[in-house]
Write a protein that holds these residues in place. Sequence first.
Motif, PDB file in Angstrom:
ATOM      1  N   UNK A   1      47.712  38.455  46.107  1.00  0.00           N
ATOM      2  CA  UNK A   1      48.180  37.287  45.352  1.00  0.00           C
ATOM      3  C   UNK A   1      47.654  37.366  43.923  1.00  0.00           C
ATOM      4  N   UNK A   2      48.570  37.413  42.960  1.00  0.00           N
ATOM      5  CA  UNK A   2      48.185  37.556  41.562  1.00  0.00           C
ATOM      6  C   UNK A   2      47.802  38.988  41.267  1.00  0.00           C
ATOM      7  N   UNK A   3      48.677  39.906  41.599  1.00  0.00           N
ATOM      8  CA  UNK A   3      48.353  41.335  41.583  1.00  0.00           C
ATOM      9  C   UNK A   3      48.109  41.909  40.199  1.00  0.00           C
ATOM     10  N   UNK A   4      48.664  41.279  39.140  1.00  0.00           N
ATOM     11  CA  UNK A   4      48.515  41.839  37.798  1.00  0.00           C
ATOM     12  C   UNK A   4      49.183  43.197  37.711  1.00  0.00           C
ATOM     13  N   UNK A   5      48.418  44.209  37.336  1.00  0.00           N
ATOM     14  CA  UNK A   5      48.952  45.568  37.217  1.00  0.00           C
ATOM     15  C   UNK A   5      48.663  46.419  38.458  1.00  0.00           C
ATOM     16  N   UNK A   6      48.332  45.702  39.574  1.00  0.00           N
ATOM     17  CA  UNK A   6      48.259  46.371  40.860  1.00  0.00           C
ATOM     18  C   UNK A   6      46.899  46.874  41.281  1.00  0.00           C
TER      19      UNK A   6
ATOM     20  N   UNK B   1      56.553  32.423  49.190  1.00  0.00           N
ATOM     21  CA  UNK B   1      57.835  32.438  49.915  1.00  0.00           C
ATOM     22  C   UNK B   1      57.784  33.297  51.186  1.00  0.00           C
ATOM     23  N   UNK B   2      56.773  33.060  52.017  1.00  0.00           N
ATOM     24  CA  UNK B   2      56.608  33.845  53.229  1.00  0.00           C
ATOM     25  C   UNK B   2      56.389  32.910  54.417  1.00  0.00           C
ATOM     26  N   UNK B   3      56.741  33.390  55.597  1.00  0.00           N
ATOM     27  CA  UNK B   3      56.565  32.608  56.814  1.00  0.00           C
ATOM     28  C   UNK B   3      55.093  32.508  57.186  1.00  0.00           C
ATOM     29  N   UNK B   4      54.766  31.519  57.989  1.00  0.00           N
ATOM     30  CA  UNK B   4      53.408  31.361  58.497  1.00  0.00           C
ATOM     31  C   UNK B   4      52.976  32.640  59.210  1.00  0.00           C
ATOM     32  N   UNK B   5      51.729  33.056  58.985  1.00  0.00           N
ATOM     33  CA  UNK B   5      51.164  34.186  59.705  1.00  0.00           C
ATOM     34  C   UNK B   5      51.816  35.519  59.439  1.00  0.00           C
ATOM     35  N   UNK B   6      52.323  35.724  58.215  1.00  0.00           N
ATOM     36  CA  UNK B   6      53.068  36.958  57.898  1.00  0.00           C
ATOM     37  C   UNK B   6      52.169  38.162  57.639  1.00  0.00           C
ATOM     38  N   UNK B   7      50.897  37.954  57.307  1.00  0.00           N
ATOM     39  CA  UNK B   7      50.059  39.053  56.824  1.00  0.00           C
ATOM     40  C   UNK B   7      48.747  39.159  57.591  1.00  0.00           C
ATOM     41  N   UNK B   8      48.347  40.404  57.836  1.00  0.00           N
ATOM     42  CA  UNK B   8      47.058  40.665  58.482  1.00  0.00           C
ATOM     43  C   UNK B   8      45.901  40.443  57.517  1.00  0.00           C
ATOM     44  N   UNK B   9      46.143  40.683  56.237  1.00  0.00           N
ATOM     45  CA  UNK B   9      45.115  40.549  55.201  1.00  0.00           C
ATOM     46  C   UNK B   9      45.733  39.890  53.973  1.00  0.00           C
ATOM     47  N   UNK B  10      45.005  38.955  53.381  1.00  0.00           N
ATOM     48  CA  UNK B  10      45.407  38.360  52.102  1.00  0.00           C
ATOM     49  C   UNK B  10      44.224  38.495  51.148  1.00  0.00           C
ATOM     50  N   UNK B  11      44.477  39.025  49.956  1.00  0.00           N
ATOM     51  CA  UNK B  11      43.414  39.192  48.960  1.00  0.00           C
ATOM     52  C   UNK B  11      43.873  38.630  47.615  1.00  0.00           C
ATOM     53  N   UNK B  12      42.901  38.215  46.824  1.00  0.00           N
ATOM     54  CA  UNK B  12      43.195  37.706  45.484  1.00  0.00           C
ATOM     55  C   UNK B  12      41.952  37.882  44.629  1.00  0.00           C
ATOM     56  N   UNK B  13      42.119  38.399  43.417  1.00  0.00           N
ATOM     57  CA  UNK B  13      40.974  38.699  42.554  1.00  0.00           C
ATOM     58  C   UNK B  13      41.140  38.075  41.175  1.00  0.00           C
ATOM     59  N   UNK B  14      40.210  37.180  40.808  1.00  0.00           N
ATOM     60  CA  UNK B  14      40.172  36.558  39.482  1.00  0.00           C
ATOM     61  C   UNK B  14      41.517  35.908  39.119  1.00  0.00           C
ATOM     62  N   UNK B  15      42.059  35.139  40.060  1.00  0.00           N
ATOM     63  CA  UNK B  15      43.397  34.562  39.876  1.00  0.00           C
ATOM     64  C   UNK B  15      43.386  33.043  39.942  1.00  0.00           C
ATOM     65  N   UNK B  16      42.819  32.485  41.011  1.00  0.00           N
ATOM     66  CA  UNK B  16      43.020  31.062  41.311  1.00  0.00           C
ATOM     67  C   UNK B  16      42.459  30.157  40.218  1.00  0.00           C
ATOM     68  N   UNK B  17      41.390  30.575  39.534  1.00  0.00           N
ATOM     69  CA  UNK B  17      40.806  29.733  38.478  1.00  0.00           C
ATOM     70  C   UNK B  17      41.795  29.474  37.348  1.00  0.00           C
TER      71      UNK B  17
END
Length: 225
Positions: A82-87, A142-158
Amino acid sequence: MKITMRYGVDAPFWVALLTIIGLVFTLLGMFGSTNGFVLGYGLICLVTGLWMFIYSTTIKIAHREVILNLAQVKAGDELLDVGTGRGLLAISASQRGCKVTATDICSKWDLGGNGKAKLQANIVAENVAAIDIVDADARELPFSDGSFDVVVSNFVVHNIKSIEGRRKAILEMWRVLSPNGRLVISDFSKTSEYIQILNTVSNCVEIKQFFYTFPFSKAIVVKKI
């Protein structure tokens, strides 16, 4: 340690401003002023700007592996960045054999050269499997409940300005995480909010502190039981 500009400079405006101010005041303090404050202020600004640049080009390349290790990613995992930036995280996860989906609303203010074209170019340059790139707001994934085994996000939510918006983003990441999945949110600000929110949905919240990132940061690690 790997050095690359491939993943952009974080907060490029501040890096440039602090470095310029630091150089000016340092030179004034060394050659044009007898006031020790001028030199001290210049050195603080200069060191801060350089540390931010080094973080963006070196430290975060190593730190992404720490984040993915905390998420216990393995080949075959369905992973959302989530908030991948340049990957930064997405590409490393793909190299580990994950099936990766990456979302963002690209902002060049937060990351130099940010944009889908740069992300796609990095995917090609790193020679990884195709990554599903989705234009999506973290507050409305835009994804269904429980779609992913792992969710990561780095320096985004703030970067989300409102408390309610940040709450929605955290709960959306939790919603799309599958049972027994792991969520890792890395950030340097507002982390106490994230912890409070996640404590309402899980009793398995771990916090890791890092003093080598700039700014200092925390990773919040949660397993969905």
